[in-house]
Design a protein around this motif. Structure first.
Motif, short mmCIF file in Angstrom:
data_model
loop_
_atom_site.label_atom_id
_atom_site.label_comp_id
_atom_site.label_asym_id
_atom_site.label_seq_id
_atom_site.Cartn_x
_atom_site.Cartn_y
_atom_site.Cartn_z
N VAL A 229 -8.94 3.75 -2.52
CA VAL A 229 -8.27 4.46 -1.45
C VAL A 229 -9.07 4.31 -0.16
N ARG A 230 -8.39 3.85 0.89
CA ARG A 230 -9.05 3.75 2.20
C ARG A 230 -9.28 5.14 2.75
N PRO A 231 -10.17 5.29 3.73
CA PRO A 231 -10.43 6.62 4.30
C PRO A 231 -9.21 7.29 4.92
N SER B 58 0.86 -1.18 0.00
CA SER B 58 0.00 0.00 0.00
C SER B 58 0.89 1.22 0.00
N ALA B 59 0.32 2.35 -0.28
CA ALA B 59 1.05 3.60 -0.24
C ALA B 59 0.12 4.69 0.24
N ILE B 60 0.69 5.72 0.80
CA ILE B 60 -0.09 6.84 1.31
C ILE B 60 -0.18 7.89 0.22
N ILE B 61 -1.37 8.39 -0.04
CA ILE B 61 -1.56 9.52 -0.93
C ILE B 61 -1.73 10.75 -0.06
N PRO C 298 -14.36 4.81 2.10
CA PRO C 298 -13.38 4.46 1.06
C PRO C 298 -13.79 5.10 -0.26
N LEU C 299 -12.83 5.19 -1.16
CA LEU C 299 -13.03 5.91 -2.41
C LEU C 299 -12.45 5.10 -3.56
N LEU C 300 -13.24 4.90 -4.60
CA LEU C 300 -12.73 4.33 -5.84
C LEU C 300 -12.55 5.49 -6.80
N LEU C 301 -11.29 5.77 -7.14
CA LEU C 301 -11.00 6.79 -8.14
C LEU C 301 -10.90 6.10 -9.49
N ASP C 302 -11.86 6.36 -10.36
CA ASP C 302 -11.85 5.81 -11.71
C ASP C 302 -11.11 6.82 -12.58
N VAL D 54 -10.22 18.88 -7.26
CA VAL D 54 -10.66 18.56 -5.91
C VAL D 54 -9.50 17.93 -5.16
N ARG D 55 -9.29 18.36 -3.92
CA ARG D 55 -8.26 17.76 -3.07
C ARG D 55 -8.73 16.40 -2.55
N LEU D 56 -7.81 15.46 -2.43
CA LEU D 56 -8.13 14.15 -1.91
C LEU D 56 -8.77 14.25 -0.53
N ALA D 57 -8.30 15.19 0.28
CA ALA D 57 -8.87 15.36 1.62
C ALA D 57 -10.38 15.64 1.55
N GLU D 58 -10.80 16.40 0.55
CA GLU D 58 -12.23 16.68 0.39
C GLU D 58 -12.99 15.42 -0.02
N LEU D 59 -12.39 14.63 -0.89
CA LEU D 59 -13.06 13.41 -1.35
C LEU D 59 -13.18 12.38 -0.23
N LEU D 60 -12.26 12.41 0.73
CA LEU D 60 -12.27 11.45 1.83
C LEU D 60 -12.92 11.99 3.10
N ARG D 61 -13.41 13.21 3.04
CA ARG D 61 -13.97 13.86 4.23
C ARG D 61 -15.11 13.07 4.87
#
Length: 119
Positions: free
Chosen positions: A86-88, A21-24, A48-52, A37-44
């Motif tokens: 991406v995990r939360p 795994s790796a940290i984004i 979990p998030l699937l980025l297609d 959009v910042r990743l932080a906003e998508l994970l707020r």
């Protein structure tokens, strides 16, 4: 700990490898239908998030069974990965062709049985 280049979501950054795994970084950005959009906003939301990243309708269809627990965002980047789960906490849990198993297995591992598979 090994440092390597993992991905670009609108910018280049180094990722720390942690057991495949790796940290984004939360400051990473992606181009979406709503703009950058910042990743932080998508994970707020703490989901979990699937980025297609490549318009993979097949992956979005697989992910639909976990819609109650997973956010799916279609984004554009210049990275070669077609998608990222991406995990939360910002860890990458799955990358097609890199993690050695299909998306469904990662979703079951991290999120349990999908709704479409429930009895």
């Amino acid at each position: 700990m090994e440092r390597r280049q993992l991905t670009r979501l609108g910018l280049t950054f180094a990722a720390i490898a942690v057991a495949s795994s790796a940290i984004i970084p939360a400051s990473a950005t992606a181009g979406t239908a709503a703009g950058r959009v910042r990743l932080a906003e998508l994970l707020r939301a703490g989901r979990p998030l699937l980025l297609d990243l490549a318009g993979r309708d097949d992956l979005v269809q697989v992910a639909s069974g976990w819609a109650d627990r997973l956010d799916v965002v279609r984004a554009k980047t210049d990275h070669e990965a077609e998608a990222l789960l991406v995990r939360p906490d910002g860890y990458v849990a799955w990358v097609p062709g890199v993690t050695g198993h299909p998306l469904r297995e990662s979703l079951e591992r991290w999120l349990g049985t999908g709704a479409a598979e429930s009895p």
